[in-house]
Design an enzyme around this catalytic site. Structure first.
Site, PDB file in Angstrom:
ATOM      1  N   ASN A 148       0.864  -1.182   0.000  1.00 57.50           N
ATOM      2  CA  ASN A 148       0.000   0.000   0.000  1.00 57.50           C
ATOM      3  C   ASN A 148       0.899   1.231   0.000  1.00 57.50           C
ATOM      4  OD1 ASN A 148      -2.882  -1.088   0.376  1.00 57.50           O
ATOM      5  ND2 ASN A 148      -1.678  -2.197   1.920  1.00 57.50           N
ATOM      6  N   GLU A 149       1.116   1.736  -1.195  1.00 57.38           N
ATOM      7  CA  GLU A 149       2.035   2.857  -1.390  1.00 57.38           C
ATOM      8  C   GLU A 149       1.344   4.176  -1.020  1.00 57.38           C
ATOM      9  OE1 GLU A 149       5.014   2.171  -1.811  1.00 57.38           O
ATOM     10  OE2 GLU A 149       5.446   0.789  -3.441  1.00 57.38           O
TER      11      GLU A 149
END
Ligand code: F6R
Length: 269
Positions: free
Chosen positions: A164-165
């Site tokens: 989850n950037e």
């Protein structure tokens, strides 16, 4: 409640978050492995399944080594354990040497007595149109088993948890994502050149991670000190998805002296 021991310091960062700073990362890894072993044993005694969320990368290797030792030398059985891995590169054959499927076999599953059918790793070799269904089934499987009892996390220098950037929404679920530049650059040596590093991955979402009953996040070394500082001293925001951990009711953060460098200035030792 701040406590010092010859091996570690405990800092109650907030009501929900305990930070443990270890002198040696091996001691920190042994602590985390024991926490997982305790969950497994407790569930075993109650005749229940233990549902573990697993991470890959360099950070959890020591934890997995210690779990293998506990299995080999102390009789810890994984027969009641079901695992769900955080993520897998896309597009990636499960049998590829660089896949997280291969990583988990090499570093854990091939050395313990977990039934193969109890291990769940996202398939990185799907056609685009198959991904949504696969992700929904992955989420449903977690839900049907009663949810993840304890989720292991590393942290990326981008601030990612799972993949989850920055920009990931707090209510995101398992899905296909683009890897950011920092993350791809950090994988260059593993893949022998940027051109070989996948540009995408399928990851559990932020909400999937936050749904775990307990979370243990680990960060080792100088390389992680800046992002650890940002995570625990900044605002909760999508810019650093790891800050979402501050909204979870039960988190432990396991650091070593290098990754926790900022604490020296902030916390009474
Ligand atoms: C791996 C994962 C990532 C890593 C993170 C740190 O399954 O989800 O979030 O935990 O990129 O990687 P390492 O441990 O290699 O520094």
């Amino acid at each position: 409640m701040n406590q010092t021991n010859s091996q570690f310091e405990n800092h109650r960062w907030s009501e929900n978050l305990l930070m443990k700073i270890y002198k040696e990362k091996d001691h920190g890894s042994a602590y985390v492995a024991q926490r997982l072993a305790d969950v497994i044993s407790e569930k075993q005694k109650a005749g229940k399944k233990a549902i573990l969320g697993m991470a890959t990368g360099s950070t959890p290797k020591g934890v997995y080594r210690e779990l293998i030792r506990l299995h080999r030398d102390e009789g810890l059985s994984f027969k009641n354990v079901h695992t769900f891995n955080l993520d897998e590169y896309y597009r990636m054959l499960p049998e590829n040497v660089m896949s997280y499927n291969t990583f988990m076999k090499e570093h854990l599953f091939d050395h313990i007595d977990i039934p193969a059918e109890n291990t769940n790793i996202i398939n990185g070799d799907l056609e685009l149109e198959e991904i949504e269904n696969h992700c929904a089934e992955f989420e449903k499987k977690i839900y049907d088993l009663g949810g993840i009892d304890i989720q292991l996390l590393g942290i990326g220098r981008s601030g990612h948890i799972g993949f989850n950037e920055p920009g990931s929404a707090t209510d995101s679920r398992t899905r296909l994502v683009n890897l950011c530049e920092i993350t791809r650059n950090d994988a260059i040596s593993d893949f022998n050149g940027l051109e070989n590093v996948p540009t995408q991955a399928i990851t559990m979402g932020v909400r999937t991670i936050l749904d775990a009953k307990e979370i243990i996040m680990i960060a080792w070394g100088n390389k992680k000190s800046e992002i650890v500082q940002k995570t625990f001293t900044g605002e909760i925001s999508a810019d650093v998805p790891a800050t979402y951990l501050l909204t979870h009711p039960k988190v432990e953060v396991i650091l070593d002296h290098e990754s926790s460098a900022f604490c020296n200035k902030m916390l009474p030792m």
